[in-house]
Motif scaffolding. Structure first.
Motif, short mmCIF file in Angstrom:
data_model
loop_
_atom_site.label_atom_id
_atom_site.label_comp_id
_atom_site.label_asym_id
_atom_site.label_seq_id
_atom_site.Cartn_x
_atom_site.Cartn_y
_atom_site.Cartn_z
N PHE A 7 38.66 39.03 38.42
CA PHE A 7 39.46 39.59 37.34
C PHE A 7 38.93 38.99 36.04
N ALA A 8 39.36 39.48 34.96
CA ALA A 8 39.00 38.85 33.69
C ALA A 8 40.20 38.89 32.77
N PHE A 9 40.19 38.01 31.85
CA PHE A 9 41.31 37.91 30.92
C PHE A 9 40.74 37.53 29.56
N HIS A 165 48.66 40.26 39.38
CA HIS A 165 47.80 39.25 38.76
C HIS A 165 47.78 39.42 37.24
N GLU A 166 47.58 40.65 36.79
CA GLU A 166 47.48 40.88 35.34
C GLU A 166 48.82 40.60 34.65
N HIS A 169 49.04 37.02 33.83
CA HIS A 169 48.40 36.72 32.54
C HIS A 169 49.32 37.15 31.39
N HIS A 175 44.19 31.32 35.22
CA HIS A 175 43.72 31.35 36.60
C HIS A 175 44.01 30.04 37.31
ZN ZN Z 1 42.73 37.02 35.86
#
Ligand code: ZN
Length: 471
Positions: A7-9, A165-166, A169, A175
């Motif tokens: 994932f990315a944030f 998950h999102e 955030h 994470h």
């Molecule tokens: Zn993430």
């Protein structure tokens, strides 16, 4: 076996991430403890459920399990409104499947991105921000579906666990690298919130009660403040600022934790913005500091950082964060590791002179049990706990049990171990309730709390809570 995808944030402000072994919080949070998401995306998953309903269920999972509340509005809002060219959003939450991150390419294997924005908490913008917008974009190039259980071999991605998950955030979590968690950076076979996720959200939002103490300083009581071992790790960050209480011309933050057993603790306080000063202080039934259990440190950590390692007795402690010099402000991080060898405590027991032992236990929270091996007083089993009152204090004592009808006594002990009167006793807070409560202004001196039952021979577990009542 199955691929894992990152994932990315995106953070739009500087992130200070302390080293950690359990849930990771950002310094950013929703001041209201809630967020309203516009969930009105169209379409259904291949398995038939609408994306909207799967996303809403993910929101409900967080709301049901934690102190944070997500609310859903059935409108569509473009998540990329005002998001191009480093703009900070429109302060209206939106979600959608998109081909880019509002104009920036998705990196390979990135499933979704949460973009947050907000207002800096302090004027230097060093202590995180109040979140005012959170938008979530899901990579439309991925093969999405909605399902439970292990990741599928055909590489279809479960939309709901990615949404979980999102949303983590979106509410302020980073994470998690070490614990089983939905907040791990890689999608896994776990499809529901894990305890570490819940602890993280509750650490940020859970009943962080500010309570005036006898010292006139607010104490932060995290929701999961009881450390039962055999090993516990926690990490949190905060900010010393001019709005904090002042002690000895330095700003001071206090956090309250209870160690259920005798423990070895290692507490590190780090800051790149000030010279941190660390306190570890045990408090008594009357929230006074017990001088025998007070630890302080200025520079035992790396650089000018502070560190306390100690063997401590089971009890309730304040972790105090302050500075080496007067009026220092800035962000800090605390990491605590504790271990206990068993369900042990070393409270001294002293013979009372009346044929029964008294446990010297000055804790504001005591757990115990009446049993057949206890001393019998007028046909009833009895436990006695001793504590001292240092300054006159208006104290409320609650005795609770679901296993027997409690009877609570408070006795003042005069010099020479001579009993004063049993000057308070109370059975049943209200009719039909088996709990007991006493509330009384106590002068300086030594007291015993007596726990017994209403009827002869009753046994069972109980808990005692002492609360200082501020007039
Ligand atoms: Zn993430």
């Amino acid at each position: 076996m199955s691929r894992t995808l990152p994932f990315a944030f995106l953070f739009l402000f500087l992130l200070i991430a302390p080293m950690a072994q359990s849930y990771e919080i950002s310094e950013n949070f929703w001041e209201s403890g809630s967020a309203t998401f516009h969930v009105g995306i169209s379409g259904n998953s291949p398995s038939g459920e609408s994306w909207k309903s799967a996303f809403t269920r993910a929101m409900d999972s967080w709301s049901d399990a934690t102190a944070f509340q997500f609310f859903a509005v059935d409108d569509y809002i473009d998540p990329c409104n005002d998001r191009g060219n480093d703009l900070f959003g429109d302060d209206i939450t939106g979600i959608d499947f998109t081909s880019t991150i509002c104009g920036t390419e998705f990196n390979e294997n990135v499933l979704a991105v949460t973009l947050t924005a907000g207002v800096c908490i302090n004027t230097e913008c060093t202590g995180g921000f109040f979140i005012s917008d959170a938008d979530i974009v899901f990579n439309e190039a991925e093969p999405w579906d909605v399902y439970t259980g292990p990741l599928r071999f055909d590489n279809t991605i479960d939309f709901q666990r990615v949404a979980l998950h999102e949303l983590g955030h979106a509410l302020g979590l980073n994470h998690e690298e070490d614990e089983v968690a939905i907040m791990q950076a890689l999608v896994t076979d776990f499809d529901i919130l894990q305890q570490d996720d819940i602890n993280g959200a509750n650490f940020i939002y859970g009943s962080e009660s500010s309570q005036s103490t006898v010292h006139g300083i607010d104490v932060i009581l995290p929701q999961n403040s009881s450390l039962s071992g055999p090993s516990n790790s926690l990490n949190f960050s905060g900010n010393l600022s001019s709005s904090d209480a002042k002690f000895d011309n330095k700003f001071l933050d206090l956090y309250q934790y209870t160690f259920e057993n005798d423990s070895e603790v290692d507490i590190q306080l780090d800051s790149s913005e000030l010279n941190p000063f660390l306190y570890l202080a045990r408090i008594s039934s009357t929230q006074d500091i017990l001088a025998d259990w007070l630890f302080t440190d200025d520079n035992s950590g790396s650089g000018t950082n502070a560190r306390v390692t100690a063997d401590i007795q089971a009890g309730t402690y304040w972790i105090g964060v302050s500075s080496g010099s007067d009026n220092e402000e800035g962000s800090y991080s605390v990491s605590l590791d504790s271990s206990s060898s068993g369900q042990e405590n070393t409270f001294a027991k002293v013979p009372s002179g009346f044929g029964l032992d008294v446990e010297i236990n000055p804790n504001p929270n005591i757990s115990g049990g009446l049993s057949q091996v206890d001393f019998v007083f007028e046909g009833k089993f009895i436990d006695l706990y001793q504590f001292d009152v240092i300054n006159p204090t208006n104290l409320r004592i609650d005795l609770r049990s679901s296993e027997f009808d409690t009877h609570l006594m408070l006795v003042d002990v005069l010099p020479g171990n001579v009993l004063g009167n049993i000057f308070l006793q109370n059975d049943d807070v209200t009719d039909g309730n088996s709990d007991s409560r006493l509330e009384q202004t106590l002068q300086q001196g030594t007291y015993w709390i007596g726990v017994t039952s209403f009827s002869n021979g009753e046994v069972g577990d109980y808990s005692i809570t002492s609360t200082v009542i501020i007039p």
